[in-house]
Design a protein around this motif. Structure first.
Motif, PDB file in Angstrom:
ATOM      1  N   UNK C 245     -37.263  12.895 -13.818  1.00  0.00           N
ATOM      2  CA  UNK C 245     -35.896  13.143 -14.258  1.00  0.00           C
ATOM      3  C   UNK C 245     -35.198  11.863 -14.658  1.00  0.00           C
ATOM      4  N   UNK C 246     -35.089  10.981 -13.680  1.00  0.00           N
ATOM      5  CA  UNK C 246     -34.231   9.818 -13.856  1.00  0.00           C
ATOM      6  C   UNK C 246     -34.839   8.811 -14.830  1.00  0.00           C
ATOM      7  N   UNK C 247     -36.150   8.581 -14.689  1.00  0.00           N
ATOM      8  CA  UNK C 247     -36.724   7.597 -15.592  1.00  0.00           C
ATOM      9  C   UNK C 247     -36.654   8.088 -17.030  1.00  0.00           C
ATOM     10  N   UNK C 248     -36.903   9.395 -17.227  1.00  0.00           N
ATOM     11  CA  UNK C 248     -36.808   9.922 -18.583  1.00  0.00           C
ATOM     12  C   UNK C 248     -35.412   9.701 -19.141  1.00  0.00           C
ATOM     13  N   UNK C 249     -34.417   9.868 -18.284  1.00  0.00           N
ATOM     14  CA  UNK C 249     -33.041   9.597 -18.725  1.00  0.00           C
ATOM     15  C   UNK C 249     -32.875   8.131 -19.105  1.00  0.00           C
ATOM     16  N   UNK C 250     -33.481   7.262 -18.299  1.00  0.00           N
ATOM     17  CA  UNK C 250     -33.367   5.832 -18.595  1.00  0.00           C
ATOM     18  C   UNK C 250     -33.993   5.538 -19.946  1.00  0.00           C
ATOM     19  N   UNK C 251     -35.175   6.133 -20.146  1.00  0.00           N
ATOM     20  CA  UNK C 251     -35.872   5.911 -21.415  1.00  0.00           C
ATOM     21  C   UNK C 251     -35.016   6.368 -22.597  1.00  0.00           C
ATOM     22  N   UNK C 252     -34.422   7.517 -22.441  1.00  0.00           N
ATOM     23  CA  UNK C 252     -33.622   8.045 -23.547  1.00  0.00           C
ATOM     24  C   UNK C 252     -32.377   7.204 -23.759  1.00  0.00           C
ATOM     25  N   UNK C 253     -31.741   6.832 -22.627  1.00  0.00           N
ATOM     26  CA  UNK C 253     -30.547   6.009 -22.773  1.00  0.00           C
ATOM     27  C   UNK C 253     -30.895   4.697 -23.451  1.00  0.00           C
ATOM     28  N   UNK C 254     -32.056   4.168 -23.110  1.00  0.00           N
ATOM     29  CA  UNK C 254     -32.437   2.863 -23.644  1.00  0.00           C
ATOM     30  C   UNK C 254     -32.800   2.970 -25.113  1.00  0.00           C
ATOM     31  N   UNK C 255     -33.599   3.994 -25.478  1.00  0.00           N
ATOM     32  CA  UNK C 255     -34.142   3.930 -26.823  1.00  0.00           C
ATOM     33  C   UNK C 255     -33.542   4.929 -27.798  1.00  0.00           C
ATOM     34  N   UNK C 256     -32.719   5.850 -27.343  1.00  0.00           N
ATOM     35  CA  UNK C 256     -32.123   6.718 -28.361  1.00  0.00           C
ATOM     36  C   UNK C 256     -30.604   6.707 -28.351  1.00  0.00           C
ATOM     37  N   UNK C 257     -30.002   6.704 -27.173  1.00  0.00           N
ATOM     38  CA  UNK C 257     -28.536   6.800 -27.179  1.00  0.00           C
ATOM     39  C   UNK C 257     -27.911   5.540 -27.755  1.00  0.00           C
ATOM     40  N   UNK C 258     -28.506   4.393 -27.401  1.00  0.00           N
ATOM     41  CA  UNK C 258     -27.999   3.136 -27.952  1.00  0.00           C
ATOM     42  C   UNK C 258     -26.542   2.893 -27.644  1.00  0.00           C
ATOM     43  N   UNK C 259     -26.086   3.329 -26.491  1.00  0.00           N
ATOM     44  CA  UNK C 259     -24.706   3.057 -26.108  1.00  0.00           C
ATOM     45  C   UNK C 259     -23.666   3.870 -26.852  1.00  0.00           C
ATOM     46  N   UNK C 260     -24.093   4.947 -27.521  1.00  0.00           N
ATOM     47  CA  UNK C 260     -23.120   5.768 -28.229  1.00  0.00           C
ATOM     48  C   UNK C 260     -22.197   6.461 -27.232  1.00  0.00           C
ATOM     49  N   UNK C 261     -20.945   6.629 -27.634  1.00  0.00           N
ATOM     50  CA  UNK C 261     -19.930   7.071 -26.674  1.00  0.00           C
ATOM     51  C   UNK C 261     -20.189   8.439 -26.056  1.00  0.00           C
ATOM     52  N   UNK C 262     -20.454   9.498 -26.862  1.00  0.00           N
ATOM     53  CA  UNK C 262     -20.557  10.806 -26.205  1.00  0.00           C
ATOM     54  C   UNK C 262     -21.633  10.821 -25.130  1.00  0.00           C
TER      55      UNK C 262
END
Lengths: 106, 164, 470, 481
Positions: C245-262
């Motif tokens: 769960x959590x690591x997958x979230x980290x991966x996504x936050x790191x490589x796809x969200x890119x700090x976008x606000x929503x």
């Protein structure tokens, strides 16, 4: 295909949602473990359908098929494992009633 | 198109029957039917290989598993059955109405959606995609089958031991 | 040669079955050895690019599209350490040889799944490996002998399927909106602000929230952890939930969200709510493992919260907290295993004064508790400090304050745990209780030492981490 | 993040404390199960002391070199000015006497290893705190003292004892966490955790308030005072260590470090602190007047005296600050004496209730005299050490034209005299209740007498400590005091 994309998207989406609601309702309305498993299967059908529809609409059918094949394999393994767990439960409690499982609190 | 839509309607009806009918056996049958119909839908959309998989694995294998679970477990006594059926009916009867309402409501929606189209249709053969691009998924399949095999070993053997 | 991380344990599982029956007692040690290798691999610089001569063509043949980075190495390291601890606990708590053998096998399968999660660059493969891990875990829980194993496993399965449905639906939307399902495709879609892509991302995040037991999808976790056999709860709490769960979230936050606000806001709100709810639920528990389970929920909230902060520092802080929590929580579950083995119960109301009878267990559990509560000079303090700093740098002052003050609640429930179990007057009932056997103490002591060493030597560790990417 | 220099420094400090703990362990193991407590005298914390004593000691050559290195480094970098270290460093000899006292006091109980380890960790952390020049390390050591005091207060394993220990820990941790928010805010403001680099920053009142919550909760000042009397469940040496010599002084010391020598100490904040301190001093003095538990009275007295120290610091002039630092030293000595006397009385008479005590003068003459001498010092009667510190603080209030606070201070001093005399008469004079318990342990009595003597000497030879305080203040404030 003759229909234009947005319209057919909503057609597929509608049936996806119907199957989804059906599966969820089936899972939540019953107390029988096997029936919950069936509801779970209906959910998987809906998702399978949606993936194929998405591949169809976006023109990535081959990719979507590849995904669906994997999903089906996973699905069958999950069903077998769950069936094993249900049987174990049945042997222990001599019942398939999910009410017997609601003992943990907190 | 009409036929296709009708097919989908029948698919939902089969699923509905599976979730509403009273005995597990019929329910399983309904699921198998829905699965078979889905594979027809997939076939008509051009997903031939996946359709075959769906038909053989889901409509076939899973039904077998479900039927054997249903037969390995003893059906409940009549009183239990009646009592539980009544309470279940109370919970399940709104389902068709909900489905109809949802269907009608959704059929009015025609908002534009921004779908990215990959033309020309089809990005190669599914076999090529599966074997040359998605090996990791194949590996995952093998792995999960292995896990499933271990699961059968653990869960069913445990049972045999309890019998002694 | 990151392929090896998938192949070696896999081949090992197959080979274990070729062993003659008598030699199966070695299964646990073989699995232990593989996990030790895995731990070592995490320390080898640029392991992924090392060429193993003869094995090199293998990678080309298989064509796995894997990529390792600092984050993957972190997960691999945690998997190795936690897996070894779980195997040691299994050695002392599972009763017959056959159970131990199957445990070793299933742990190896789950480890392949987790390694896969750590290295994939594709959302669907991520889903596949998450599912592999989950299936192995269902079986591990259900294979137990406890009274509640079915319930624990059942709730986990139920919500896992919901998570699968969410993730697969999301993949459908990704196909529609970007035409691809790789992380890069997802990032492109999100960067272009396509509405469908955001819907897809939200669904995927929800699926991962279920897997990671974020509030309001946390219901399954406490039951699953409590019901699972002792070594399984060590393994699950240490790495399974976190990786899938959590690591997958980290991966996504790191490589796809890119700090976008929503995306950031979702993570912040969910993380903060989870921290607070989990901590307060933990405060009310009377079962040792259940309290730890709710504490896990709360701590995983911290990791998710960190992802909502300043991107670079946030990922670093989340990674550190991931490591610290994996170490400390699996250690606490190992302590729970020791107590359960010695007393036969986990009800904290029946305990008291065990500190005098089981000094090593008491001491190590105090170290882990204080570390998770974020007290210096233990490792947990530094990761929490970095989390809060990441939030502060992102100008999320309120969330930073919540994160800080919630650690008071954390401290409160851990103090209550310590008080009820280890301090207080020694009860007559446990006059015969003795310290657990060395086999059970080794993992606890080793993990506690890691916590202390990382805490005291943190400034140096940070330097390495900062240099090594992540 | 913190700069590398600070990291290296802190790591070395860690090393020093680690060697010391290992040393304690080694001492224990050579005793083959027997406690060899005298070996532990060597490490009451101060690297300077270590260096002086390390000649033939068991630290070993490597350890000694490391200690030397740390000390020199501190001298060179002037992390905390050398003078500034001295008054709180005064807690170290006091701590040594207290630990000496506990050899006999603790000998009857279990968990002695934990006790000595934690006492050492505690003193070490306190010295680490004094030497930190970086807010993060300050916080780290601050919390380590919290952990150590948690275990020290929870020395007895009864349910209420452990509960009270948890309460103390939670309250100080709450304060510390609020302070951590303040520290983060400072980091947001200045971009650094280094105290030297942020010198002269003017803090917004909000951030100061956040810091103040932490400082007040550690120092058990109103409204966070409740944990301190409750923590009296601990063994007497622990209460002496925590309440008199070290723990509560940490808050005061860090307050001085932050607001006197680092940040701009503005008028509004000064008034707030002075008001809180004044209220705290009077309220807890009142509480001390009505309490009937020996140790709770002394504990409330501590809360009250801490208020005076804060008052002195809040006056904002060099005289007040120097007075406050001297106060820390003098009060530490005398109050430790009071707590330890309480310990002797409690252990021998078997009760802490002053209504059940009386006439102990006859059976415990030495303790009674020592108690009286220490009480004189706390009351501020010349020529005891306490007089000079009180005098300096009062004259600082006058000099700063804060007549109201001066009056509060005088009233507080009057109350101090009242409740300490009440305590003395109830316990040592009057009709005896039941059997008169004798003083059993010579070591314990000797410790108390030593503390009383030190209080007296500190007053007679006040020139030396006040010179220290003056130097410290001139270094901290950067002006000639």
């Amino acid at each position: 295909m003759t229909i234009e994309i947005p319209q057919s998207f909503w057609l597929y989406f509608t049936f996806f949602v119907l199957l989804l609601v059906d599966g969820l309702w089936c899972m939540l309305a019953t107390r029988n473990l096997v029936r919950i498993l069936i509801g779970l299967e209906i959910l998987m059908k809906s998702v399978t359908f949606f993936l194929i529809a998405a591949g169809y609409l976006s023109g990535r059918m081959a990719l979507a098929q590849a995904l669906v094949i994997t999903v089906i394999v996973i699905e069958v393994v999950v069903v077998v494992v769950v069936a094993g767990i249900i049987l174990g439960f049945y042997r222990k409690h001599d019942s398939l009633d999910v009410g017997n499982t609601r003992r943990m609190k907190g | 198109m009409i036929w296709f839509t009708l097919l989908l309607v029948v698919l939902v009806l089969a699923a509905l029957w599976a979730s509403m009918t009273t005995t597990l056996l019929r329910s399983t049958l309904g699921l198998a039917l829905a699965s078979a119909l889905l594979s027809v839908v997939m076939f008509s959309m051009g997903a031939t290989l996946a359709a075959v998989m769906e038909l053989s694995v889901c409509a076939g294998l899973i039904s077998v598993v479900l039927v054997s679970v249903a037969s390995l477990t003893r059906p409940r006594s009549i009183q239990e059955e009646l009592a539980s059926r009544r309470s279940r009916l109370r919970r399940i009867w709104p389902l068709p109405l909900v489905l109809i309402a949802a269907g009608v409501a959704l059929s009015f929606v025609h908002a534009p959606v921004d779908i990215v189209l990959h033309l020309p249709k089809g990005d190669g053969d599914v076999r090529t995609v599966l074997w040359s691009l998605r090996q990791l998924d194949l590996f995952g399949q093998i792995l999960i089958l292995l896990a499933g095999a271990l699961g059968v070993l653990v869960l069913f053997r445990k049972e045999a031991k309890d019998d002694d | 040669m990151s392929d090896l991380l998938l192949l070696v344990p896999f081949v090992a599982v197959v080979l274990l079955y070729l062993l003659p029956k008598r030699a199966r007692t070695a299964g646990l040690w073989i699995a232990f050895g593989i996990l030790a290798l895995e731990t070592a691999a995490a320390f080898i610089d640029r392991f992924a690019t090392i060429d193993f001569g003869l094995l090199a063509p293998l990678g080309k043949l298989l064509g796995f599209h894997l990529a390792t980075d600092g984050l993957s190495e972190l997960v691999i390291l945690c998997t190795g350490l936690v897996g070894m601890a779980a195997l040691l606990v299994a050695r002392r708590t599972l009763e017959d040889e056959n159970e131990k053998f199957l445990f070793a096998n299933l742990v190896l399968v789950a480890v392949v799944g987790i390694n896969g999660i750590a290295m994939v660059r594709d959302l669907f493969s991520l889903y596949v490996f998450v599912e592999v891990t989950a299936v192995a875990t269902f079986i591990l829980i259900a294979a137990g002998r406890g009274d509640h194993v079915f319930e624990g496993a059942w709730k986990y399965i139920f919500l896992s399927v919901v998570a699968s449905v969410l993730m697969l639906t999301s993949l459908g939307f990704f196909l529609l909106s970007t035409g691809g399902i790789t992380l890069d495709a997802a990032r492109t879609g999100l960067a272009a602000n396509a509405p469908l892509a955001w819907i897809a991302m939200a669904l995927f995040l929800c699926g991962l929230f279920v897997k990671g037991a974020m509030v309001p999808f946390h219901g399954w976790l406490a039951d699953a952890y409590t019901a699972a056999p002792a070594p399984v709860s060590v393994f699950m709490a240490g790495i399974v939930t976190k990786a899938s769960g959590i690591f997958a979230l980290m991966r996504i936050a790191q490589s796809t969200l890119g700090g976008a606000t929503p995306g950031r806001e979702i993570l912040l709100v969910v993380g903060a709510v989870t921290i607070v709810v989990g901590a307060f639920l933990s405060l009310t528990q009377t079962n040792f493992k259940r309290m730890l389970a709710y504490s896990s929920i709360s701590q995983m909230g911290y990791i998710v919260l960190a992802l909502g902060g300043d991107l670079r520092l946030g990922i670093l802080a989340a990674g550190l907290h991931f490591f610290n929590h994996a170490i400390s929580k699996s250690q606490l579950f190992a302590n729970a295993a020791a107590i359960e083995k010695q007393l036969g119960t986990l009800d904290m109301d029946e305990m008291g004064g065990l500190g005098a009878r089981m000094p090593v267990t008491a001491g190590t559990s105090a170290v882990a508790s204080l570390s998770i509560a974020g007290l210096p000079p233990l490792a947990g303090f530094w990761s929490k400090l970095l989390i809060v700093l990441a939030l502060w740098n992102a100008k999320e002052y309120a969330f930073a304050a919540v994160a800080i003050l919630a650690s008071l609640v954390t401290l409160a429930y851990f103090l209550s745990l310590q008080r009820r179990v280890f301090f207080g007057k020694p009860l007559e009932k446990w006059a015969g209780a003795r310290e657990a056997s060395v086999g059970l103490l080794v993992p606890a002591v080793a993990l506690a030492l890691i916590t202390i060493a990382l805490g005291v030597g943190f400034p140096f560790a940070l330097k390495i981490l900062m240099g090594g990417g992540a | 993040m913190a700069d590398r220099r600070a990291i290296a420094t802190a790591a070395r400090l860690y090393f020093v404390y680690a060697t010391r703990i290992v040393d304690a362990r080694a001492a224990r193991s050579t005793g083959r199960g027997r406690e060899l407590p005298f070996l532990r005298l060597r490490f009451p914390g101060d690297p300077a002391i270590i260096r002086r004593r390390a000649k033939g000691a068991s630290l070993g050559r490597v350890g000694r070199r490391a200690v030397d290195g740390v000390w020199k480094e501190h001298e060179r970098r002037n992390c905390a000015s050398r003078g500034g270290v001295c008054p709180p460093g005064g807690g170290v000899p006091t701590g040594a006497v207290i630990i000496l006292f506990s050899f006999d006091y603790i000998a009857h109980y279990e968990n002695q290893n934990e006790y000595y380890t934690m006492a050492v960790v505690f003193l070490g952390a306190m010295m680490g705190l004094v030497f930190s020049s970086n807010l993060v390390y300050l916080y780290v050591f601050w919390e380590i003292t919290g952990i150590a005091s948690w275990r020290l207060i929870g020395f007895y394993r009864g349910k209420t004892d452990v509960l009270k220990a948890d309460k103390a820990f939670l309250m100080t941790a709450l304060g510390a966490l609020v302070m951590l928010i303040g520290i983060l805010a400072i980091h947001g403001l200045t971009g650094t955790f280094d105290l030297g680099a942020m010198k002269g920053t003017a803090l917004p009142l909000g951030i100061s308030a956040l810091l103040l919550v932490g400082l007040l909760s550690k120092s058990a000042t109103l409204p966070f005072q409740t944990w301190l009397p409750d923590a009296g469940v601990a063994p007497s040496p622990v209460t002496a260590l925590l309440h008199a010599a070290v723990l509560v002084k940490i808050g005061v010391y860090v307050f001085a470090r932050l607001f006197l020598s680092t940040f701009v100490f503005d008028e509004a904040l000064r008034t707030i602190v002075a008001s809180i301190a004044g209220a705290s001093a009077l309220v807890s003095a009142g509480a001390a007047l009505v309490e009937t538990d020996f140790k709770r009275i002394v504990a409330y007295s501590t809360v009250s005296q801490i208020g005076f120290i804060f008052l002195g610091l809040a006056m904002g002039n060099a005289l007040g600050a120097a007075g406050a630092l001297l106060y820390i030293l003098m009060h530490g000595l005398a109050k430790a004496g009071l707590f330890l006397s309480a310990g002797i009385v409690e252990q021998n008479a078997g009760t802490k209730e002053i209504t059940k005590l009386g006439g102990l003068m006859r059976s415990m003459p030495w303790t009674a005299v020592a108690f009286l001498l220490c009480a004189f010092s706390v009351m501020g009667i010349p020529p005891f050490g306490g007089f000079f510190s009180k005098y300096m603080v009062i004259s600082a209030a006058v000099k700063a034209d804060e007549m109201v606070f001066g009056a509060v201070f005088l009233a507080g001093a009057l109350l101090t005299i009242l409740y300490l005399f009440r305590l003395f008469t109830k316990v040592f004079l009057g009709e005896p209740h039941g059997v008169l318990a004798p003083e059993k342990s010579r070591l314990m009595v000797a410790c108390v007498v030593l503390l009383a003597a030190l209080s007296l000497v500190g007053g007679l030879a006040v020139g030396w400590p006040s010179e220290l305080a003056r130097v410290a203040i001139s270094q901290m404030l950067g002006v000639a005091g």
